[in-house]
Design a protein around this motif. Structure first.
Motif, PDB file in Angstrom:
ATOM      1  N   VAL A 196     -33.618 -24.339  14.904  1.00  0.00           N
ATOM      2  CA  VAL A 196     -32.650 -24.332  13.799  1.00  0.00           C
ATOM      3  C   VAL A 196     -33.421 -24.417  12.482  1.00  0.00           C
ATOM      4  N   GLU A 197     -32.755 -24.078  11.414  1.00  0.00           N
ATOM      5  CA  GLU A 197     -33.428 -24.117  10.111  1.00  0.00           C
ATOM      6  C   GLU A 197     -33.361 -25.522   9.541  1.00  0.00           C
ATOM      7  N   ASP A 198     -34.530 -26.048   9.153  1.00  0.00           N
ATOM      8  CA  ASP A 198     -34.567 -27.349   8.481  1.00  0.00           C
ATOM      9  C   ASP A 198     -34.301 -27.092   6.994  1.00  0.00           C
ATOM     10  N   SER A 199     -33.179 -27.616   6.503  1.00  0.00           N
ATOM     11  CA  SER A 199     -32.780 -27.282   5.136  1.00  0.00           C
ATOM     12  C   SER A 199     -33.760 -27.819   4.096  1.00  0.00           C
ATOM     13  N   VAL A 213     -45.709 -44.821  15.858  1.00  0.00           N
ATOM     14  CA  VAL A 213     -46.504 -43.584  15.891  1.00  0.00           C
ATOM     15  C   VAL A 213     -45.595 -42.405  15.514  1.00  0.00           C
ATOM     16  N   SER A 214     -46.193 -41.236  15.291  1.00  0.00           N
ATOM     17  CA  SER A 214     -45.411 -40.098  14.773  1.00  0.00           C
ATOM     18  C   SER A 214     -44.272 -39.717  15.713  1.00  0.00           C
ATOM     19  N   SER A 215     -44.507 -39.802  17.020  1.00  0.00           N
ATOM     20  CA  SER A 215     -43.445 -39.374  17.940  1.00  0.00           C
ATOM     21  C   SER A 215     -42.278 -40.371  17.980  1.00  0.00           C
ATOM     22  N   ASP A 216     -42.429 -41.542  17.352  1.00  0.00           N
ATOM     23  CA  ASP A 216     -41.309 -42.494  17.256  1.00  0.00           C
ATOM     24  C   ASP A 216     -40.326 -42.076  16.155  1.00  0.00           C
ATOM     25  N   VAL A 217     -40.760 -41.194  15.277  1.00  0.00           N
ATOM     26  CA  VAL A 217     -39.972 -40.918  14.067  1.00  0.00           C
ATOM     27  C   VAL A 217     -39.484 -39.473  14.069  1.00  0.00           C
ATOM     28  N   GLN A 218     -38.181 -39.322  13.968  1.00  0.00           N
ATOM     29  CA  GLN A 218     -37.584 -37.989  13.938  1.00  0.00           C
ATOM     30  C   GLN A 218     -38.075 -37.215  12.712  1.00  0.00           C
ATOM     31  N   GLY A 219     -38.579 -36.007  12.948  1.00  0.00           N
ATOM     32  CA  GLY A 219     -38.990 -35.151  11.834  1.00  0.00           C
ATOM     33  C   GLY A 219     -40.433 -35.319  11.386  1.00  0.00           C
TER      34      GLY A 219
END
Lengths: 86, 520
Positions: B446-449, A33-39
């Motif tokens: 923080v800024e995400d580049s 799920v989305s919360s498993d993935v950084q960013g």
């Protein structure tokens, strides 16, 4: 899992790895799920969906893409739309 | 795309007003509107004003948020502000009543059936007998619902502001606006909705969610409708430039200004946007900046149209001590937000509330003819922020050559995609994760580049030998469910790594510096 679905998952994972730079392909399953993935936020979600649309040459219905429960739901949506193409 | 004439807008809004009256709504009753971005969002709001009531938009629940947490959070707000009606959909009402056993707010379910039939006697609605100094609406701050502050805006404040602001940008009858902005935010509500309505110009209003998923729709709309103004937060400039196909071109020559607002503007974001859309008719002179807040209805300062935005390259060492000295070579690049709009005064003040000279960083304070008189049912918060006729914004900045430059926040607010979150709220959630050492984490922006957007990072000391991947997943899930915010990165640290202030508290600023420098 159908072979077709397995292939779809592999192609979705390929797009995900391009979208999320720190993601390891082997860590993604249908249950991811989305919360498993950084960013994975709303902006990167749109980049993922646009990447998937380019990869599969189709337009995904917006009403469904925001509420997808997990990666498996995205794979199933792609397979369902592909199956509906005459 | 549905086209709505001013006559249709008026009649359909009157239909809502008639329904409100039939349900017993009286002048000054508070009506909360929680709807998707459809025409009913406009009708329900104007209908409330026509009925003499006080409308306020609240954000629609995101599918990622847990419905019970959304409604529990709203219940705190409801109990404080005591709305007389909620305009929403059946599914939201069901979720609210299932979550809140004592939920008793009467609801109006939005739908086309409300528009059926022709309203009679529309000129007798109580809204037409309102005085200019009656409260027209509440503009709620973004961020955590229970902490929302409802800025009370009168009819006079809105009218005077729109006149002054539109004059500052030379907005006239031949102009038109393209927007994807939500209406619960002052940029969408005042600059776009009220700005176009009160000047009788066209507004192209796209659904925010659809725009995020298909950013090109905004450019398509500008090209098709020859729009002349478009307000965007900084992240949206980057999202559009990153997401649209590289080879594609639009005719954006109708645009007089894309106005960057509600997040700190970054020079490199403008550079990239101009580079990407130069062949579509965009020049640096068409990118402008506004500094705005609901407490001043909307705009406080605005860069002049037709000119390139002024910049300062500040020498880094002096800047770290709160002084702005132009650098000889490379410096910290800061973008001007322009001079105050007509009638508005801006001062920079130090911790003691004393005015400080140009080129020195302090708290931005605002005074003017349409400054708010208080937050709805929050007298203590009002007294804290509104002192001696000046609004203490909590934003830090400096004046230089008569123009305002914004440098950051005085408090722990983090602005993500135009919405305000507080670090302490995120840290409180991190503290509930069992493997995070209690009180030993900080949330920083923080800024995400990749996107130029502000990203939230949580730095947390964790219990030795725990699975940091698992902790990160748990934290991201908790924060998205409770705040609707996606944590960009979770950084697990061993015990004792976070730096403290001299008073023994974990320092957000010092740890942020270390993280950005790659030293944590």
């Amino acid at each position: 899992m159908l072979p077709e679905s397995s292939n779809t998952l592999a192609r979705v994972v390929k797009v995900m790895v391009r979208t999320f730079p720190t993601l390891q392909a082997k860590s993604v399953t249908r249950e991811t799920v989305s919360s498993d993935v950084q960013g994975w936020d709303s902006l990167s979600h749109s980049m993922l969906i646009m990447g998937v649309e380019e990869e599969f040459g189709m337009e995904l219905p917006l009403g469904e893409v925001y509420a997808l429960a997990d990666v498996g739901a995205l794979v199933d949506l792609i397979d369902r739309l592909n199956a509906a193409v005459p | 795309m549905e086209h709505i004439t001013f006559d249709q807008l008026y009649r359909r809004s009157c239909a809502y007003a008639q329904h409100y009256a039939g349900l017993g709504i009286q002048p000054n009753d508070l009506i909360l509107i929680i709807l998707k971005h459809t025409p009913h969002l406009f009708y329900a709001y104007l209908g409330a004003m026509i009925a003499g009531a006080i409308p306020s938009y609240l954000p629609f629940p995101s599918p990622k948020q847990r419905a019970d947490l959304y409604w529990e959070d709203h219940d705190i707000l409801f109990k404080r502000i005591q709305p007389r009606m909620l305009v929403t959909y059946e599914e939201n009402l069901t979720a609210a009543t299932q979550t809140l056993p004592d939920f008793t707010i009467p609801a109006l379910i939005a739908g086309d059936d409300i528009l059926e039939g022709r309203p009679s006697g529309s000129d007798t609605f109580p809204g037409f007998a309102r005085s200019a100094d009656d409260i027209a609406c509440l503009q709620h701050s973004s961020g955590t619902t229970s902490l929302k502050k409802g800025v009370m805006l009168t009819h006079r404040m809105i009218l005077d502001h729109v006149n002054a602001y539109n004059e500052s940008i030379g907005f006239g009858e031949s102009d038109s606006i393209a927007s994807w902005l939500p209406l619960y935010h002052d940029m969408g509500f005042i600059a776009c909705f009220m700005g176009s309505l009160l000047s009788g110009t066209h507004l192209v209003a796209l659904d925010p969610f659809e725009w995020v998923m298909r950013p090109r729709t905004l450019l398509d709309a500008i090209q098709r409708y020859r729009s002349t103004f478009c307000w965007l937060p900084n992240f949206a400039f980057s999202h559009i430039a990153n997401a649209v196909p590289a080879a594609e071109r639009w005719d954006l020559s109708s645009i007089r200004a894309f106005i960057n607002c509600s997040e700190p503007c970054k020079g490199k974001t403008f550079d990239r946007f101009v580079e990407r859309f130069a062949e579509s008719g965009i020049t640096a002179e068409k990118l402008q900046i506004c500094y705005a807040m609901a407490e001043n209805v909307f705009g406080v300062t605005q860069t002049p149209l037709g000119l390139r935005v002024n910049e300062v390259a500040a020498e880094a060492n002096a800047f770290s001590f709160g002084e702005v000295v132009p650098a000889d070579g490379d410096g910290i690049r800061l973008m001007s937000c322009g001079p105050p709009i007509a009638g508005v005064e801006v001062e920079i003040r130090d911790e003691s509330g004393n005015c400080i000279p140009d080129g020195h960083i302090g708290e931005i304070c605002v005074r003017g003819p349409f400054l708010f008189s208080g937050y709805y049912k929050l007298p203590e918060k009002t007294a804290e922020k509104l002192r001696g006729g000046w609004y203490y914004t909590g934003d830090m900045g400096f004046l230089f050559g008569g123009e305002l430059f914004v440098t950051g926040r005085k408090d722990d607010m983090i602005i993500v995609a135009g919405r305000n979150y507080y670090a302490h709220e995120i840290e409180a959630i991190a503290n509930t994760i069992p493997q995070v050492v209690p009180g030993r984490n900080v949330a920083i922006g923080v800024e995400d580049s990749l996107t130029d957007a502000t990203a939230v990072v949580v730095l947390a000391e964790c219990v030795a030998g725990t699975d940091s991947e698992k902790i990160g997943r748990a934290l991201r899930r908790e924060v998205v469910e409770k705040l609707g915010l996606a944590i960009h990165a979770f950084v697990p640290l061993s015990s004792g790594r976070l730096v403290k202030t001299t008073s023994g508290k974990i320092s957000r600023s010092k740890n942020r510096e270390l993280y950005v420098a790659g030293k944590l």
